[in-house]
Design an enzyme around this catalytic site. Sequence first.
Site, PDB file in Angstrom:
ATOM      1  N   LYS A  96       0.863  -1.191   0.000  1.00  0.00           N
ATOM      2  CA  LYS A  96       0.000   0.000   0.000  1.00  0.00           C
ATOM      3  C   LYS A  96       0.891   1.230   0.000  1.00  0.00           C
ATOM      4  CE  LYS A  96      -4.475   0.801   0.085  1.00  0.00           C
ATOM      5  NZ  LYS A  96      -5.465  -0.100  -0.502  1.00  0.00           N
ATOM      6  N   GLY A 206     -24.624   3.812   1.187  1.00  0.00           N
ATOM      7  CA  GLY A 206     -23.584   4.434   0.358  1.00  0.00           C
ATOM      8  C   GLY A 206     -23.985   4.329  -1.089  1.00  0.00           C
ATOM      9  N   GLY A 208     -21.847   5.597  -3.836  1.00  0.00           N
ATOM     10  CA  GLY A 208     -20.707   6.020  -4.654  1.00  0.00           C
ATOM     11  C   GLY A 208     -20.349   4.889  -5.598  1.00  0.00           C
ATOM     12  N   ALA A 210     -18.822   1.950  -5.206  1.00  0.00           N
ATOM     13  CA  ALA A 210     -19.176   0.596  -4.759  1.00  0.00           C
ATOM     14  C   ALA A 210     -20.700   0.452  -4.600  1.00  0.00           C
ATOM     15  CB  ALA A 210     -18.453   0.276  -3.457  1.00  0.00           C
ATOM     16  N   GLY A 211     -21.333   1.385  -3.905  1.00  0.00           N
ATOM     17  CA  GLY A 211     -22.763   1.271  -3.579  1.00  0.00           C
ATOM     18  C   GLY A 211     -23.663   1.383  -4.799  1.00  0.00           C
TER      19      GLY A 211
HETATM   20  P1  NAD Z   1     -17.193   6.762  -2.915  1.00  0.00           P
HETATM   21  O1  NAD Z   1     -16.547   7.970  -2.362  1.00  0.00           O
HETATM   22  O2  NAD Z   1     -17.400   6.650  -4.391  1.00  0.00           O
HETATM   23  O3  NAD Z   1     -18.654   6.583  -2.254  1.00  0.00           O
HETATM   24  C1  NAD Z   1     -18.908   6.679  -0.889  1.00  0.00           C
HETATM   25  C2  NAD Z   1     -20.414   6.823  -0.674  1.00  0.00           C
HETATM   26  O4  NAD Z   1     -20.684   6.798   0.721  1.00  0.00           O
HETATM   27  C3  NAD Z   1     -20.995   8.135  -1.201  1.00  0.00           C
HETATM   28  O5  NAD Z   1     -22.235   7.877  -1.827  1.00  0.00           O
HETATM   29  C4  NAD Z   1     -21.238   8.946   0.070  1.00  0.00           C
HETATM   30  O6  NAD Z   1     -22.308   9.870  -0.063  1.00  0.00           O
HETATM   31  C5  NAD Z   1     -21.590   7.841   1.046  1.00  0.00           C
HETATM   32  N1  NAD Z   1     -21.435   8.254   2.442  1.00  0.00           N
HETATM   33  C6  NAD Z   1     -20.442   8.975   3.000  1.00  0.00           C
HETATM   34  N2  NAD Z   1     -20.712   9.193   4.299  1.00  0.00           N
HETATM   35  C7  NAD Z   1     -21.877   8.575   4.563  1.00  0.00           C
HETATM   36  C8  NAD Z   1     -22.676   8.425   5.724  1.00  0.00           C
HETATM   37  N3  NAD Z   1     -22.321   8.971   6.871  1.00  0.00           N
HETATM   38  N4  NAD Z   1     -23.803   7.706   5.631  1.00  0.00           N
HETATM   39  C9  NAD Z   1     -24.182   7.150   4.452  1.00  0.00           C
HETATM   40  N5  NAD Z   1     -23.481   7.259   3.333  1.00  0.00           N
HETATM   41  C10 NAD Z   1     -22.341   7.967   3.390  1.00  0.00           C
HETATM   42  O7  NAD Z   1     -16.385   5.528  -2.374  1.00  0.00           O
HETATM   43  P2  NAD Z   1     -16.348   4.023  -2.924  1.00  0.00           P
HETATM   44  O8  NAD Z   1     -15.245   3.873  -3.895  1.00  0.00           O
HETATM   45  O9  NAD Z   1     -17.735   3.630  -3.312  1.00  0.00           O
HETATM   46  O10 NAD Z   1     -15.907   3.250  -1.597  1.00  0.00           O
HETATM   47  C11 NAD Z   1     -16.843   2.967  -0.546  1.00  0.00           C
HETATM   48  C12 NAD Z   1     -16.242   1.915   0.370  1.00  0.00           C
HETATM   49  O11 NAD Z   1     -15.953   0.749  -0.401  1.00  0.00           O
HETATM   50  C13 NAD Z   1     -14.925   2.326   1.025  1.00  0.00           C
HETATM   51  O12 NAD Z   1     -14.854   1.730   2.294  1.00  0.00           O
HETATM   52  C14 NAD Z   1     -13.894   1.722   0.107  1.00  0.00           C
HETATM   53  O13 NAD Z   1     -12.663   1.512   0.785  1.00  0.00           O
HETATM   54  C15 NAD Z   1     -14.585   0.419  -0.252  1.00  0.00           C
HETATM   55  N6  NAD Z   1     -14.043  -0.180  -1.463  1.00  0.00           N
HETATM   56  C16 NAD Z   1     -14.248   0.384  -2.680  1.00  0.00           C
HETATM   57  C17 NAD Z   1     -13.688  -0.204  -3.798  1.00  0.00           C
HETATM   58  C18 NAD Z   1     -13.919   0.361  -5.178  1.00  0.00           C
HETATM   59  O14 NAD Z   1     -13.527  -0.300  -6.149  1.00  0.00           O
HETATM   60  N7  NAD Z   1     -14.544   1.522  -5.313  1.00  0.00           N
HETATM   61  C19 NAD Z   1     -12.897  -1.364  -3.673  1.00  0.00           C
HETATM   62  C20 NAD Z   1     -12.719  -1.941  -2.402  1.00  0.00           C
HETATM   63  C21 NAD Z   1     -13.306  -1.332  -1.307  1.00  0.00           C
END
Ligand code: NAD
Length: 402
Positions: A96, A206, A208, A210-211
């Site tokens: 990392k 969430g 973003g 992932a969600g």
């Molecule tokens: P992102 O920034 O695209 O999305 C995050 C989402 O969470 C946003 O919709 C935001 O509005 C929401 N959020 C933030 N605070 C919040 C709260 N208090 N209550 C409810 N929702 C809230 O991030 P991402 O890339 O989707 O990553 C999300 C998680 O998934 C992280 O923990 C990340 O480490 C993990 N993850 C992502 C990936 C990937 O490929 N994107 C891979 C492995 C792990």
Amino acid sequence: MTFNSIQIFLERIAPLAGITPQELLELQTPARELTAQLHVHGKTYPAYRVQFSNARGPFKGGIRFHPEVELDEVKSLAFWMGIKTAVADVPFGGGKGGVTVDPKILSREELQELSRAYVKAFYQHLGPTKDIPAPDVYTTPQIMAWMLDEYETLMHQSTPGFITGKPLELGGSKIRDIATALGGVYVLEEAMKKLNLREKTAVVQGFGNAGMNAAKLLAEHGFKVIAVCDSKGAIYNKEGLDISELINVKEKTDMVTSYKNAQQITSAELLALPCTVLVPAALSGAITKDNADVVNAKIVLELANGPTTPQADELLHGRTILVLPDILANSGGVTVSYFEWVQNNMGYYWTDAEVREKLKDKMVTAFGNLWPEYEKGPHDFRTVAYVHAIKKIVGAQRLRSG
Ligand code: NAD
């Protein structure tokens, strides 16, 4: 999770993996902890790269640009990548990197210079057979492109397998953008078969990368997504949300609560909704000892990193709610990164359908490697996954040095 809390957790589960105190010590000790100061436009930014055990293959892990990045966090994340690659059965060790910077206030030119400075600082320890970086928080395919270009300039050769998460035009892989969520859905479907669950309702925390992708893919796989939230609020419709419409609304207004055909609820109410699967895809520490009791799902699919605290894990396990842990549930991302590296090394690129099929195969196998041990009891799925990973890493090391 701090590095110290990882050590405590490891010490607790090491006996289950049958490793010696010396092996535990080696597992807990990074192979390298590299630090540098990056100078860009008159400012200095601390930068890190940490590597854990390359017994199973070169180190692998993302680089994050964030104002709060510090060495302890990078160490925890690097260790955790080593565990994740072992669970996913991709031939890498843990890595990392990070830079302590707020990338949002940098100009494009400064961001490019910072990305190149990172590679200049660490390139001797990076490369397709040494340590392969990738995107992480606030690092993008464009940043990967700049980093690749800097590495190839320094090395005087074409080396697309130096870094993953690249744009498609520079050797990126098909479906990398949805890989985390799609891998999670494949694991979920396997678990549902084992638990004989037929009803398919989902709640996603969430919205973003992932969600949103999880909601879309779950809907495509026949789930009724009844509630979602983002940082601004939560929405619920027991008949199911129209995910395509919701994505349009989110893209236009940046708020899921602008979607009309649903009632607004609180984030606490969202966690308590009865459903087949609850998908935490936002923050770490979202499910704690204070709210684990209200969770009303059969399965928790951890797409976020570390969304369930250890105490909450225990409470959920006690209530026979299956928590599919992050090290398995979101490992589709690193698996497709692995595919990207393989394609780069071969110089031959797979179609969308081929990558999906190979991802499914990997995720189903990774789940299948853990299920029999979990089914035997008495441990939760996370413990089973960690023990499996530790055995693999230490087993590989024993073959080298034993
Ligand atoms: P992102 O920034 O695209 O999305 C995050 C989402 O969470 C946003 O919709 C935001 O509005 C929401 N959020 C933030 N605070 C919040 C709260 N208090 N209550 C409810 N929702 C809230 O991030 P991402 O890339 O989707 O990553 C999300 C998680 O998934 C992280 O923990 C990340 O480490 C993990 N993850 C992502 C990936 C990937 O490929 N994107 C891979 C492995 C792990």
